[in-house]
Enzyme design. Structure first.
Site, short mmCIF file in Angstrom:
data_model
loop_
_atom_site.label_atom_id
_atom_site.label_comp_id
_atom_site.label_asym_id
_atom_site.label_seq_id
_atom_site.Cartn_x
_atom_site.Cartn_y
_atom_site.Cartn_z
N GLY A 1 -0.95 5.99 -3.81
CA GLY A 1 -1.24 5.02 -2.77
C GLY A 1 -1.86 3.74 -3.27
CG ASP A 2 -4.79 1.10 -5.03
OD1 ASP A 2 -4.30 0.10 -5.59
OD2 ASP A 2 -5.83 1.04 -4.36
#
Length: 478
Positions: free
Chosen positions: A254-255
C-alpha cells in the site's frame, strides 16, 4: 611428456592487456556487496522451536518459546553461531529479539504470525534520527522480529512466511486510536552483516523490512505482500544504512515498494548518518498509492551512490520518485536508475521539493536539501498518464538531472511539467521540458552521474569483442 607453448611477443602483449581489463572488471564486481551469499550456511549448533515448548496451532502464543530459544542459543555466539529452525506450522508470537551469529530458518510450510494484541509488541524509544515516533510523538512499538548492535544475522527459509496480521493495526491507525507509532515486521538497528532471503512477508503493520544504521545488508529473493489500500506498508526501507543490496524481489503493498531514507529534519541533520552505496536490481511489483522506488522524504542525513536497474512496475501511481522539502537539509546525489519497464503507471518520474510534514516546530525552514546528479536512463513505459512532474524548490534548484533513452507512451497532452530544475537529456520521447533540453552528448556527459562510466564500459566491451575474434594462438609441442 612435458609440453610448453611458444607465443609471439606481440600476441603475448595483447593477451596481457586483455587480462588486465578482465581483472579490472572482476575487481569491480568482486567488491560489490551484491556478490553471492550463503544464507543456508550451516551453523555449528541448531535447535528447533518445538524444543522450547512452542505449539504451531496458530492459537497458542509462543513469544516465550522464541525468547527462551534465543537466550539458550546466545551461549553459542562465540562458538561459530547457531540456528533456530521453525518447522511447518502456524507459530503465533509477539515481538522477539535476535542475537549475533544467528540463523533464523523457516520451513517452507512454516508461518510466523504476529500477535493481534498490541501489548505483545513492547514500546521502545524513538530513533534518534527521527526524534519521535514516525506517526505519533513519543515511542514506537518494537518490530515483530527485532535486533540491535548485531553482527552476522541471517533470516531465511524455503519460502516460509512471516505474517504480521496487520489488519488490526491498520484499523487502529484509521480510527485514530493508536498511542504509539505502529511496528515494522522486521527491524535491525546498528547491525552489520545482515541477510534476509527466500521468504514471504505478509501484512506488515507498518513498514515491512527496515534496516536502520546498518552496514552490509542483503535482501534477496523475497516476496512482500499487503493490500494495496493498506496504510504505509512500505516494502523495504534502508534507512541511514550503507552497503545495501536489494535484488530479485516481488513487492505489492500500500505504499512505496522500496524507499531509501536517512532521518527526519533537524534530528536527521544532527545524527548525520547517510544512506550510501545502495544497489537495487531485478525488482517487480505494484503500488496503487505511491512509488516503485522512492528516496525520502526523510533524507536529512543524506543519500548518495544509489544504483537501481532492471525494474518492472505496473498498476502503480509513480515509477521513480524523490521526495524532500525545505527543512529537510541533507542531500540526494549520485543516483542512477536504468532499465525500467512501466505499464499502467500514472506518473513515470516525479521529483517533489515540497513533500511531507515535519516532526515538530523546531525544524529550520532554511535548511534546504541539495539535489544533484540524478540520472534516469533506458526507461520504457506503456499507458503512462504523465511522463514526469519535476518540481524543485524556488531558490534551491535541483541540478544535473539527466534523462537518456526514455520512451513513454503517454496519454496526457502535457507529458512533462518542470519547475526549478536544471539538467540535460538525449533521446527522450515525448519531448521533455525546456529546462532539460540541453543535450547530454557530447558536452554535458560529465555532468550526468554514471553516464560517462557507462559509455566507457560499453566502449571496453566493444574493444574486447573486436580483439577477441582476431586472436589466434600457435602452439609448439616439445
Amino acid at each position: 611428456m612435458r609440453r610448453s607453448v611458444t607465443i609471439p611477443f606481440q600476441l603475448l602483449e595483447v593477451i596481457l592487456v586483455l587480462a588486465s581489463m578482465c581483472e579490472a572488471q572482476w575487481a569491480i564486481g568482486s567488491s560489490s556487496h551484491c556478490t553471492q551469499t550463503s544464507p543456508r550456511e550451516v551453523r555449528p549448533h541448531s535447535v528447533t522451536i518445538t524444543e522450547f515448548g512452542a505449539v504451531g496451532d496458530g492459537v497458542t502464543l509462543n513469544t516465550k518459546a522464541f525468547q527462551n530459544a534465543i537466550f539458550y542459543l546466545n551461549s553459542f555466539t562465540d562458538k561459530g553461531g547457531a540456528q533456530l529452525f521453525v518447522p511447518a506450522g502456524r507459530w503465533l508470537t509477539g515481538s522477539f529479539e535476535l542475537i549475533s551469529h544467528l540463523t533464523l530458518l523457516l520451513d517452507k510450510d512454516a508461518v510466523i504470525l504476529g500477535s493481534t494484541h498490541s501489548d505483545d509488541w513492547p514500546v521502545i524509544d524513538p530513533l534518534p534520527s527521527y526524534g519521535r515516533g514516525r506517526e505519533l510523538p513519543g515511542g514506537r512499538h518494537r518490530s515483530l522480529i527485532y535486533g540491535r548492535n548485531l553482527t552476522d544475522v541471517i533470516i531465511t527459509g524455503d519460502n516460509g512466511t512471516i505474517d504480521g496480521q496487520g489488519n488490526v493495526w491498520w484499523n487502529w491507525f484509521r480510527n485514530g486510536t493508536l498511542n504509539y507509532t505502529r511496528p515494522h515486521l522486521v527491524e535491525l538497528m546498528n547491525s552489520t552483516g545482515v541477510i534476509v532471503s527466500n521468504l514471504t512477508f505478509l501484512n506488515s503493520p507498518f513498514w515491512t523490512i527496515h534496516p536502520v544504521y546498518c552496514s552490509e545488508v542483503v535482501v534477496q529473493d523475497v516476496t512482500i505482500l499487503a493490500p494495496l489500500d493498506s496504510p504505509n506498508t512500505d516494502g523495504i526501507n534502508p534507512d541511514s544504512s550503507d552497503d545495501v543490496c536489494i535484488e530479485d524481489c516481488y513487492i505489492s503493498t500500500g505504499d512505496d515498494l522500496i524507499s531509501i531514507k536517512s532521518g527526519w529534519d533537524e534530528y536527521g541533520i544532527s545524527y548525520a548518518r547517510p544512506s550510501s552505496n545502495i544497489i537495487i536490481r531485478r525488482i517487480a511489483g505494484q503500488t496503487s498509492s505511491s512509488s516503485g522506488i522512492a528516496i525520502g522524504s526523510e533524507m536529512s542525513g543524506g543519500v548518495s551512490e544509489v544504483h537501481a536497474e532492471s525494474l518492472q512496475f505496473f498498476n502503480s501511481k509513480t515509477g521513480i520518485r524523490i521526495k524532500t522539502s525545505p527543512g529537510r537539509g541533507g542531500y540526494v546525489r549520485n543516483v542512477y536508475v536504468s532499465d525500467v519497464d512501466l505499464t499502467d503507471v500514472k506518473m513515470a518520474i516525479r521529483l517533489t521539493g515540497n513533500y511531507g510534514e515535519h516532526p515538530d516546530a523546531s525544524y529550520d525552514p532554511k535548511a534546504l536539501p541539495d539535489i544533484n546528479k540524478i540520472t534516469f536512463k533506458d526507461i520504457r513505459g506503456d499507458n503512462i498518464s504523465v511522463a514526469g512532474l519535476l518540481e524543485g524548490i524556488e531558490g534551491d534548484n535541483f541540478v544535473d538531472i539527466c534523462l537518456s533513452n526514455i520512451t513513454l507512451n503517454v496519454t496526457s497532452s502535457s507529458p512533462w511539467n518542470c519547475s526549478f530544475i536544471r539538467g540535460y537529456s538525449d533521446s527522450v520521447s515525448p519531448d521533455t521540458c525546456e529546462p532539460l533540453r540541453d543535450r547530454i552528448f557530447p558536452h554535458h556527459s560529465s555532468s550526468c552521474y554514471h553516464i560517462s562510466d557507462d559509455l566507457q564500459t560499453q566502449s571496453d566491451r566493444k574493444q574486447q569483442s573486436w580483439l577477441m575474434p582476431r586472436l589466434s594462438f600457435s602452439f609448439t609441442i616439445i
